[in-house]
Design a protein around this motif. Sequence first.
Motif: not given
Lengths: 213, 91
Positions: A63, A67, A70-71, A74, A201-202, A204-206, A209, A212-213
């Motif tokens: 991750i 991440a 992703t930064a 962007l 961005v999409v 990354f979310a799929l 993320l 992780r919890s």
Amino acid sequence: MRRTPELAPQFVDLDQQQDAASLGMWTFLATEVLFFGGLITLYCAYRTMHPDAFAAAARHTRIAIGAGNTAIMLTSSFLVAWAVWCLRLNQGRIAALLFWCAAALGVAFLGFKGVEYAIEYRERLVPGFNFVAGGAGAGAQQLFFAFYFVATGLHAIHVAIGVVVLIVVGWRSRARAYSTRYHAPATVAGLYWHFVDVVWVVLFALIYLPGRS
Amino acid sequence: MNAWVPPRHLVLSFAALLLLLGLTVTVAYLPLGPMNTVLALGIATVKATIVMAVFMELRKSPALTIAFAAAGFLWLSILLWLAMADVLTRG
């Protein structure tokens, strides 16, 4: 309306030419939405069928690299939007610098992606090649990583193409090929680059993320 | 106008995008059950919308361009809807 060399004969003026160029690019991007959309539909179906295996597989992804990338995307996208704004102010040299910085960030993105692929190869996460999964749902975990490599691989090809396009557009900006009135090629190149950002961005979310919890 | 100073709307959008990235990574680690997925996809949608509206200048584009941009997502939603109607209702 004075005819200029930039104005193609089928258009009334440069504004109409710019609108037509954007419309054409968005038409292409709509096909790209469905191109990546087919993959994302498969992902949704498989994740619905194997939620636990997908969460376990997603935990194997890095991750921090995801991440960070992703930064990077962007930031790169922001620089391209800024560059187009500079062209409208007739600041070709600044725009060139911004386009090239954005391209450099694209190269950095690909570098980190390469590092990530190398880690995944060493951790035996490549389906059909050296995949060794631990835990439940090993077969479904392979589905996740098959999606991962196909989706991020296709995205990386888009990034590589975008880097070349940005370098060329930067070079044309520096050569004063664009002006306040005429900069349609640069805006269209920007649309493509921003779209590559949206896809990431999409993804990354799929990919990074879940689980992780 | 000084081109070395980026315009406000771009800076604000960029800052919002980075904040949302931080937020989505943070909430991914909170045990929220199914809400984790909802938040991840919701924040991704907000980020994508900011990029398309501001960076891709859809908010200042003619209605025809917006319709073309929406067309791809309309067809994608039909694809997702019909595919998921099958997967979600299997006994």
